[in-house]
Write a protein that holds these residues in place. Structure first.
Motif, PDB file in Angstrom:
ATOM      1  N   ARG A 156      19.128   9.118  41.152  1.00  0.00           N
ATOM      2  CA  ARG A 156      19.833   9.380  42.409  1.00  0.00           C
ATOM      3  C   ARG A 156      18.875   9.936  43.462  1.00  0.00           C
ATOM      4  N   GLY A 157      19.303   9.871  44.708  1.00  0.00           N
ATOM      5  CA  GLY A 157      18.516  10.440  45.789  1.00  0.00           C
ATOM      6  C   GLY A 157      17.451   9.485  46.297  1.00  0.00           C
ATOM      7  N   PRO A 158      16.664   9.952  47.272  1.00  0.00           N
ATOM      8  CA  PRO A 158      15.634   9.096  47.863  1.00  0.00           C
ATOM      9  C   PRO A 158      14.635   8.603  46.825  1.00  0.00           C
ATOM     10  N   ARG A 159      14.143   7.381  47.049  1.00  0.00           N
ATOM     11  CA  ARG A 159      13.114   6.843  46.166  1.00  0.00           C
ATOM     12  C   ARG A 159      11.749   7.386  46.583  1.00  0.00           C
ATOM     13  N   LEU A 160      10.930   7.721  45.616  1.00  0.00           N
ATOM     14  CA  LEU A 160       9.604   8.267  45.886  1.00  0.00           C
ATOM     15  C   LEU A 160       8.640   7.131  46.233  1.00  0.00           C
ATOM     16  N   VAL A 161       7.854   7.327  47.278  1.00  0.00           N
ATOM     17  CA  VAL A 161       6.881   6.319  47.687  1.00  0.00           C
ATOM     18  C   VAL A 161       5.519   6.962  47.896  1.00  0.00           C
ATOM     19  N   ARG A 162       4.489   6.158  47.751  1.00  0.00           N
ATOM     20  CA  ARG A 162       3.106   6.619  47.885  1.00  0.00           C
ATOM     21  C   ARG A 162       2.904   7.293  49.236  1.00  0.00           C
ATOM     22  N   GLY A 163       2.240   8.457  49.210  1.00  0.00           N
ATOM     23  CA  GLY A 163       1.957   9.198  50.435  1.00  0.00           C
ATOM     24  C   GLY A 163       2.895  10.356  50.693  1.00  0.00           C
ATOM     25  N   MET A 164       4.029  10.408  49.977  1.00  0.00           N
ATOM     26  CA  MET A 164       4.923  11.557  50.122  1.00  0.00           C
ATOM     27  C   MET A 164       4.281  12.800  49.514  1.00  0.00           C
ATOM     28  N   THR A 165       4.495  13.948  50.143  1.00  0.00           N
ATOM     29  CA  THR A 165       4.043  15.223  49.591  1.00  0.00           C
ATOM     30  C   THR A 165       5.252  16.132  49.445  1.00  0.00           C
ATOM     31  N   ILE A 166       5.484  16.587  48.214  1.00  0.00           N
ATOM     32  CA  ILE A 166       6.672  17.384  47.906  1.00  0.00           C
ATOM     33  C   ILE A 166       6.273  18.630  47.121  1.00  0.00           C
ATOM     34  N   ALA A 167       7.068  19.677  47.276  1.00  0.00           N
ATOM     35  CA  ALA A 167       6.898  20.890  46.479  1.00  0.00           C
ATOM     36  C   ALA A 167       7.949  20.889  45.373  1.00  0.00           C
ATOM     37  N   SER A 205      13.853  36.630  35.951  1.00  0.00           N
ATOM     38  CA  SER A 205      13.696  35.290  36.513  1.00  0.00           C
ATOM     39  C   SER A 205      12.211  35.000  36.693  1.00  0.00           C
ATOM     40  N   ALA A 206      11.838  33.705  36.604  1.00  0.00           N
ATOM     41  CA  ALA A 206      10.453  33.284  36.832  1.00  0.00           C
ATOM     42  C   ALA A 206      10.437  32.068  37.748  1.00  0.00           C
ATOM     43  N   HIS A 207       9.283  31.790  38.347  1.00  0.00           N
ATOM     44  CA  HIS A 207       9.146  30.782  39.410  1.00  0.00           C
ATOM     45  C   HIS A 207       7.793  30.107  39.238  1.00  0.00           C
ATOM     46  N   TYR A 208       7.749  28.792  39.362  1.00  0.00           N
ATOM     47  CA  TYR A 208       6.474  28.073  39.310  1.00  0.00           C
ATOM     48  C   TYR A 208       6.542  26.902  40.268  1.00  0.00           C
ATOM     49  N   GLU A 209       5.500  26.718  41.088  1.00  0.00           N
ATOM     50  CA  GLU A 209       5.550  25.701  42.135  1.00  0.00           C
ATOM     51  C   GLU A 209       4.160  25.182  42.464  1.00  0.00           C
ATOM     52  N   ASN A 210       4.079  23.886  42.709  1.00  0.00           N
ATOM     53  CA  ASN A 210       2.894  23.296  43.308  1.00  0.00           C
ATOM     54  C   ASN A 210       3.308  22.217  44.297  1.00  0.00           C
ATOM     55  N   THR A 211       2.440  21.950  45.256  1.00  0.00           N
ATOM     56  CA  THR A 211       2.612  20.819  46.160  1.00  0.00           C
ATOM     57  C   THR A 211       2.016  19.585  45.495  1.00  0.00           C
ATOM     58  N   VAL A 212       2.768  18.491  45.500  1.00  0.00           N
ATOM     59  CA  VAL A 212       2.410  17.288  44.741  1.00  0.00           C
ATOM     60  C   VAL A 212       2.366  16.080  45.677  1.00  0.00           C
ATOM     61  N   LEU A 213       1.312  15.283  45.542  1.00  0.00           N
ATOM     62  CA  LEU A 213       1.184  14.025  46.287  1.00  0.00           C
ATOM     63  C   LEU A 213       1.625  12.867  45.410  1.00  0.00           C
ATOM     64  N   ILE A 214       2.544  12.041  45.933  1.00  0.00           N
ATOM     65  CA  ILE A 214       2.942  10.814  45.254  1.00  0.00           C
ATOM     66  C   ILE A 214       1.888   9.750  45.552  1.00  0.00           C
ATOM     67  N   THR A 215       1.331   9.148  44.511  1.00  0.00           N
ATOM     68  CA  THR A 215       0.339   8.087  44.669  1.00  0.00           C
ATOM     69  C   THR A 215       0.899   6.808  44.045  1.00  0.00           C
ATOM     70  N   ASP A 216       0.066   5.785  43.926  1.00  0.00           N
ATOM     71  CA  ASP A 216       0.526   4.585  43.216  1.00  0.00           C
ATOM     72  C   ASP A 216       0.175   4.674  41.722  1.00  0.00           C
ATOM     73  N   GLY A 217      -0.274   5.879  41.306  1.00  0.00           N
ATOM     74  CA  GLY A 217      -0.569   6.121  39.897  1.00  0.00           C
ATOM     75  C   GLY A 217      -0.211   7.550  39.529  1.00  0.00           C
ATOM     76  N   GLU A 218      -1.172   8.277  38.968  1.00  0.00           N
ATOM     77  CA  GLU A 218      -0.930   9.666  38.580  1.00  0.00           C
ATOM     78  C   GLU A 218      -0.658  10.522  39.810  1.00  0.00           C
ATOM     79  N   PRO A 219       0.353  11.403  39.755  1.00  0.00           N
ATOM     80  CA  PRO A 219       0.553  12.339  40.866  1.00  0.00           C
ATOM     81  C   PRO A 219      -0.632  13.309  40.967  1.00  0.00           C
ATOM     82  N   GLU A 220      -0.875  13.754  42.195  1.00  0.00           N
ATOM     83  CA  GLU A 220      -2.003  14.676  42.430  1.00  0.00           C
ATOM     84  C   GLU A 220      -1.468  16.054  42.772  1.00  0.00           C
TER      85      GLU A 220
END
Length: 228
Positions: free
Chosen positions: A173-184, A213-228
């Protein structure tokens, strides 16, 4: 994207600096000042400072505080767990990351919570790939008491952008992920209920039952292969 990488490197280094400072006897204000000084020394500015009126450079959330803990005179003590959430703005783009650190010796329950929260991020990031949908990440992240009132998000020229990235839900569900998106991607996991409460200051968010409570986060780049 090259600018985003630099913003994220500064942010990650600021998080590491803050994490190294988590020890008994240190105040949350001291950590906040050190992070401010470091980010500015890198030619960036703290993305959180004055964001929607937030009064500090770092969110420092201790024990039952889930997110948005405001630094001040609180002295960290042995056994605390301390969530550090930090952002840096460099050349018009933002990095955003968080992690939870042990203050001295902590309980087995607290250590397990930190481990589960961190691992849930890595379960989610497996689906941060072109062609999957946003909810595929949340479905992989979810644990029994993952917080639902707050979510991950797009990040770029603004700290919070579309799409929202929940940490729970059904896949496909929700938006489809495409190369170049950056998400946290940022799971917040509680020992007890996933329900939370925002205090009168309008920022500090605590567990409804007072448990950890605990929290873990990184900013992630969607690529055409492995996420960065």
């Amino acid at each position: 994207l090259s600018v985003m990488r630099r913003a994220c490197k500064i942010t990650a280094a600021a998080r590491a600096l803050a994490g190294e400072m988590v020890r008994p006897g240190v105040t949350t204000k001291e950590i906040d000042k050190a992070v401010y000084d470091f980010i500015v020394s890198q030619g960036a500015r703290p993305a959180f400072l004055n964001y929607c009126g937030y009064p500090a450079s770092v969110c420092i959330s201790v024990n039952n505080t889930v997110i948005h803990g405001i630094p001040g005179g609180r002295v960290l003590k042995e056994g605390d767990i301390v969530s550090i959430d930090v952002g840096a703005l460099w050349n018009g783009f933002n990095g955003d990351c968080a992690a939870t650190y042990a203050c001295g010796q902590i309980s087995d329950e607290a250590q397990k919570l930190i481990n589960v929260t961190r691992q849930s991020f890595f379960e989610g990031v497996k689906f941060a790939r072109q062609g999957y949908r946003v909810s595929d990440i949340g479905h992989a992240v979810q644990t029994y008491s993952v917080v639902r009132s707050f979510v991950g998000h797009g990040v770029g020229e603004h700290m919070h952008e579309e799409p929202e990235v929940p940490n729970y839900g059904k896949p496909g569900r929700g938006p489809r992920l495409v190369r170049g998106m950056t998400i946290a991607i940022e799971p917040m996991v509680n020992v007890g209920t996933y329900e939370v409460q925002v205090l009168k200051d309008g920022w500090t968010t605590v567990t409804a039952d007072g448990k950890l409570s605990a929290h873990y986060e990184n900013t992630v780049l969607i690529t055409d292969g492995e996420p960065e």
